[in-house]
Design a protein around this motif. Structure first.
Motif, PDB file in Angstrom:
ATOM      1  N   ILE A  47       0.868  -1.151   0.042  1.00 29.20           N
ATOM      2  CA  ILE A  47       0.111  -0.126   0.069  1.00 29.20           C
ATOM      3  C   ILE A  47       0.859   1.171  -0.003  1.00 29.20           C
ATOM      4  O   ILE A  47       0.628   2.288  -0.790  1.00 29.20           O
ATOM      5  N   ASN A  48       1.904   1.175   0.711  1.00 35.61           N
ATOM      6  CA  ASN A  48       2.943   2.580   0.894  1.00 35.61           C
ATOM      7  C   ASN A  48       3.492   2.688  -0.414  1.00 35.61           C
ATOM      8  O   ASN A  48       3.623   3.754  -0.975  1.00 35.61           O
ATOM      9  N   PHE A  50       2.472   1.680  -3.405  1.00 37.24           N
ATOM     10  CA  PHE A  50       1.440   2.178  -4.200  1.00 37.24           C
ATOM     11  C   PHE A  50       1.011   3.984  -4.167  1.00 37.24           C
ATOM     12  O   PHE A  50       0.901   4.696  -4.979  1.00 37.24           O
ATOM     13  N   GLU A  51       1.019   4.012  -2.858  1.00 38.76           N
ATOM     14  CA  GLU A  51       0.818   5.770  -2.427  1.00 38.76           C
ATOM     15  C   GLU A  51       1.884   6.508  -3.003  1.00 38.76           C
ATOM     16  O   GLU A  51       1.622   7.526  -3.413  1.00 38.76           O
ATOM     17  N   CYS A  54       1.680   6.981  -6.532  1.00 36.10           N
ATOM     18  CA  CYS A  54       0.633   8.058  -6.877  1.00 36.10           C
ATOM     19  C   CYS A  54       0.877   9.527  -6.402  1.00 36.10           C
ATOM     20  O   CYS A  54       0.671  10.338  -7.276  1.00 36.10           O
ATOM     21  N   LYS A  55       1.629   9.556  -5.452  1.00 37.54           N
ATOM     22  CA  LYS A  55       2.004  11.022  -5.131  1.00 37.54           C
ATOM     23  C   LYS A  55       3.139  11.466  -6.076  1.00 37.54           C
ATOM     24  O   LYS A  55       3.050  12.695  -6.615  1.00 37.54           O
ATOM     25  N   ASP A 209      -6.464   8.777  -9.989  1.00 36.17           N
ATOM     26  CA  ASP A 209      -5.320   8.295  -9.013  1.00 36.17           C
ATOM     27  C   ASP A 209      -5.854   8.083  -7.654  1.00 36.17           C
ATOM     28  O   ASP A 209      -5.580   7.099  -6.971  1.00 36.17           O
ATOM     29  N   ARG A 210      -6.531   9.230  -7.118  1.00 29.29           N
ATOM     30  CA  ARG A 210      -7.136   9.046  -5.781  1.00 29.29           C
ATOM     31  C   ARG A 210      -8.122   7.849  -5.682  1.00 29.29           C
ATOM     32  O   ARG A 210      -8.125   7.322  -4.537  1.00 29.29           O
ATOM     33  N   ARG A 212      -8.111   5.277  -7.273  1.00 27.69           N
ATOM     34  CA  ARG A 212      -7.566   3.882  -7.337  1.00 27.69           C
ATOM     35  C   ARG A 212      -7.023   3.568  -6.366  1.00 27.69           C
ATOM     36  O   ARG A 212      -7.095   2.604  -5.503  1.00 27.69           O
ATOM     37  N   LEU A 213      -6.277   4.703  -5.575  1.00 26.01           N
ATOM     38  CA  LEU A 213      -5.572   4.446  -4.234  1.00 26.01           C
ATOM     39  C   LEU A 213      -6.734   4.093  -3.176  1.00 26.01           C
ATOM     40  O   LEU A 213      -6.527   3.337  -2.398  1.00 26.01           O
ATOM     41  N   SER A 214      -7.691   5.041  -2.813  1.00 26.99           N
ATOM     42  CA  SER A 214      -8.621   4.743  -1.823  1.00 26.99           C
ATOM     43  C   SER A 214      -9.368   3.420  -2.022  1.00 26.99           C
ATOM     44  O   SER A 214      -9.796   2.768  -1.100  1.00 26.99           O
ATOM     45  N   LYS A 217      -6.862   0.755  -0.920  1.00 32.40           N
ATOM     46  CA  LYS A 217      -6.535   0.579   0.684  1.00 32.40           C
ATOM     47  C   LYS A 217      -7.842   0.010   1.119  1.00 32.40           C
ATOM     48  O   LYS A 217      -7.815  -0.712   2.171  1.00 32.40           O
TER      49      LYS A 217
END
Length: 243
Positions: A47-48, A50-51, A54-55, A209-210, A212-214, A217
């Motif tokens: 997760i980290n 991927f985060e 995305c950042k 992207d947000r 995708r990430l949310s 998670k």
């Protein structure tokens, strides 16, 4: 492109680590709480990563000094034609993560029914090894609810993109192009109009992207550590295979 290659190498390294840990945990003789903790740490690590990716993408996309930073992610030169054809705003559809839960879980369940030598019996009598085939009714309900919410958000983002595409035929870009003489020559007005569209596109890509990430998670939080690792392995293998 360097950032993407670094991301792919990281994906491969993470995949090797996930496969090793999952195989060890999947051995009946090694199934215990310490293994679950190890798998949980690997999920958090995934997760980290991927985060962070995305950042970094967001920083590149929203670079106001280069109008092509956002558009380059729509059909990246570092991808192949097959992979690019199935991109959704520079990546996979967020709902794809959820579809993989259904497809991988169903496939594993079928395998468990036909291969009892490598399985153990769960409390409800279903042959299971603690992977996605062992998803509970409550988990499935939560996954389905997430799926519905995610598809609604995908539709909203797609609608914004449709509006932006239609604006190409509106002022000021269409009018500037109509009156341009000679046609195709560089124009500061055209450049300025294209930059405005690119900035808007960057905002939509960042929103995608947000989502995708949310979605990723929230899905990881629904699954148990072995199930989450099982899904991570499937997503990374699919991603690497299609690049």
């Amino acid at each position: 492109m360097d950032s993407f290659n670094e991301w792919i190498e990281l994906e491969k390294n993470d995949l090797d680590e996930l496969v090793t840990a999952y195989s060890f945990s999947n051995d009946n003789n090694n199934s215990n709480n310490s293994d679950d903790e190890r798998l949980k740490r690997l999920v958090e690590k995934g997760i980290n990563h991927f985060e962070e990716y995305c950042k970094k993408r967001g920083e590149i996309i929203m670079d106001q000094n280069d109008i092509y930073d956002a558009t380059s992610f729509m059909c990246p030169v570092w991808g192949n034609s097959f992979g690019n054809a199935f991109l959704w705003f520079g990546g996979c559809r967020p709902s794809l993560f959820i579809r993989l839960v259904y497809s991988v879980g169903g496939s594993e369940f079928d395998q468990h029914l036909s291969d009892q030598l490598h399985t153990r019996r769960g409390g409800d009598g279903i042959i299971t090894r603690g992977n996605l085939a062992d998803i509970s009714g409550q988990q499935l309900h939560m996954v389905n609810a997430l799926h519905c919410r995610t598809m609604k958000e995908e539709h909203k983002i797609s609608s914004k993109m449709a509006t932006l595409q239609e604006q190409i035929a509106d002022k000021p870009l269409a009018v500037i192009a109509k009156n341009a003489e000679p046609v195709g020559e560089w124009s500061e007005e055209v450049e300025r109009a294209m930059k405005a569209h690119s900035v808007s596109l960057g905002g939509i890509l960042a929103e995608a992207d947000r989502l995708r990430l949310s979605t990723f998670k929230e899905l990881m939080a629904i699954l148990t550590p072995p199930q989450a690792v099982d899904l991570l392995i499937a997503t990374k293998k699919l991603h690497i295979s299609m690049r």
